[in-house]
Scaffold this motif. Structure first.
Motif, short mmCIF file in Angstrom:
data_model
loop_
_atom_site.label_atom_id
_atom_site.label_comp_id
_atom_site.label_asym_id
_atom_site.label_seq_id
_atom_site.Cartn_x
_atom_site.Cartn_y
_atom_site.Cartn_z
N ASP A 121 0.88 -1.17 0.00
CA ASP A 121 0.00 0.00 0.00
C ASP A 121 0.92 1.23 0.00
OD1 ASP A 121 -1.91 1.89 0.26
OD2 ASP A 121 -2.38 1.44 2.38
N THR A 122 1.05 1.83 -1.17
CA THR A 122 2.01 2.93 -1.28
C THR A 122 1.64 3.88 -2.41
OG1 THR A 122 4.38 3.41 -1.46
CG2 THR A 122 3.58 1.63 -2.82
N ASP A 123 2.32 5.01 -2.44
CA ASP A 123 2.16 5.96 -3.56
C ASP A 123 2.68 5.28 -4.82
OD1 ASP A 123 2.74 7.91 -5.51
OD2 ASP A 123 3.01 9.46 -3.99
N THR A 142 6.27 5.84 -5.97
CA THR A 142 7.43 5.49 -5.14
C THR A 142 8.38 4.61 -5.95
OG1 THR A 142 5.97 5.42 -3.25
CG2 THR A 142 8.12 4.38 -2.95
N VAL A 200 10.46 0.29 -2.22
CA VAL A 200 9.47 -0.72 -1.85
C VAL A 200 10.19 -2.03 -1.55
CG1 VAL A 200 7.48 -2.05 -2.67
CG2 VAL A 200 7.64 0.40 -3.16
N GLU A 227 9.88 -1.81 2.31
CA GLU A 227 8.59 -2.47 2.59
C GLU A 227 8.78 -3.98 2.62
OE1 GLU A 227 5.37 -0.81 2.48
OE2 GLU A 227 6.34 1.15 2.35
#
Ligand code: FES
Ligand code: FES
Lengths: 206, 161
Positions: B15-17, B20, B25, B29
């Motif tokens: 769940d990210t922009d 990015t 990531v 992440e």
């Protein structure tokens, strides 16, 4: 003066009066009377002048850097050869290992500051302009054999709407946009086309 | 925004922009630290990885472009720990790394290179891998890429037999 002569003078006067005051009103008169005055030569000059503005855009680093006549694109306002041994490859999008897409994507990247736009790639070799004279660029640009079968109308449409062309005016931080404004460019494209899509030609050697 | 893809064969959702960089990531992440951050400007190649078999500099690749794709990092280069990828084997045989920082990126580029050019010359390697090694291991890298190509060829011959 006898009556006959007097009548003739009156008739002539009335004809002259009718001729002067019966000219059609402004808008219409322009069309009727001006067209014969615009010589083809004037149109050609207009078209050629507009083409000079178009050439300024084509030769701007933001455009011509990716229109190499060889196999390596250029970078920057100083137009140095693209770093990283970037090469054209078989499909104009890089070599077998490093492609344009290894670093460039569909938009300018605000993290890496790598520029990007849809279908980021080199122009085909037949559309290479770097190092050519204005006349040579003009000839290549308008020759359907070399420009992908494009008519002057197609070229104008391409240059007004293609997202990779438009990127030239939105190149991202640290890069100089094309110096001719987009409005000026659009106007020049219209003028060029409307006045016959003329291009400069090589002067014959004496 | 949720973005799903496979990394080294494993399905993940982050769940990210969407803009990015994939590099962050992968590292932050997904905690895969093999992919390195060198310049963040697509200049050095330390962050190189594969997406659907193509080479990318992940510091310049928005994660949205990995959606529904297969990402491979250095951790997933070999099928398993017992079967090294020819590039890994060659790197060990030639003892390539100095500090090691740039090496995962070089190895991912080398793996792609031997896929595309089965018998690379020095020239092929120099032309097609533009990563930077500040320790200057380039001469050993060239040797190792050639060795990896040979290993790959012989593996292919063995499996064809
Ligand atoms: S960190 Fe991506 S190229 Fe240097
Ligand atoms: S081994 Fe140290 S940077 Fe390459």
């Amino acid at each position: 003066m006898n009556t006959k002569t007097g009548n003739t003078i009156v008739i002539c006067f009335l004809m002259l009066f009718a001729l002067v005051f019966s000219r059609p009103s402004t808008g219409y008169s322009k069309r009727v009377y001006d067209i014969p005055l615009v010589k083809n030569e004037d149109k050609k000059e207009k078209s050629l002048r507009a083409f000079q503005t178009i050439l300024e855009v084509l030769k701007d680093p933001r455009c011509i850097n990716c229109h190499p006549t060889g196999d390596r694109p250029r970078q920057g306002d100083d137009q140095h050869l693209h770093l990283f041994n970037v090469s054209r490859g078989e499909s104009n999008n890089g070599g077998p290992v490093q492609k344009c897409n290894t670093c460039h994507h569909k938009e300018n990247n605000n993290y890496s500051n790598v520029p990007g736009a849809p279908h980021w790639s080199l122009a085909p070799k037949s559309m290479g302009w770097f190092g050519l004279t204005d006349e040579e660029i003009a000839k290549r640009l308008t020759d359907p054999e070399q420009n992908g079968g494009r008519s002057p109308e197609d070229l104008v449409h391409h240059m007004k709407h293609d997202s990779l062309v438009l990127w030239g005016w939105d190149p991202g931080k640290g890069r100089t946009p094309v110096k001719v404004s987009f409005n000026e460019f659009e106007k020049a494209l219209d003028e060029w086309l409307e006045n016959g899509a003329h291009i400069p030609t090589e002067k014959a050697d004496n | 925004m949720n973005i799903s893809f496979k990394i080294n064969g494993k399905a993940v959702t982050v769940d990210t922009d969407p803009m990015t960089p994939l590099l962050w990531v992968v590292r932050d992440e997904l905690s895969l630290k093999g992919t390195k951050y060198g310049c963040g400007k697509a200049l050095c190649g330390a962050c190189s990885l594969h997406v659907d078999g193509e080479l990318y500099r992940s510091c310049s690749l928005p994660v949205k472009y990995a959606e529904n794709k297969n990402v491979t990092t250095i951790e997933g280069l070999s099928e398993n720990e017992n079967e090294l990828h020819p590039v890994q084997q060659a790197w060990m045989d030639i003892n390539v790394p100095q500090c090691g920082y740039c090496q995962p990126g070089f190895m991912m580029a080398a793996a792609k290179l031997i896929e595309e050019i089965p018998e690379p010359t020095d020239q092929d390697i120099k032309e097609n891998i533009s990563n930077i090694c500040r320790c200057g291991t380039h001469p050993r890298i060239i040797k190792a890429v050639k060795k990896a190509a040979q290993l790959k060829q012989s593996q292919k011959v063995q499996s064809d037999e």
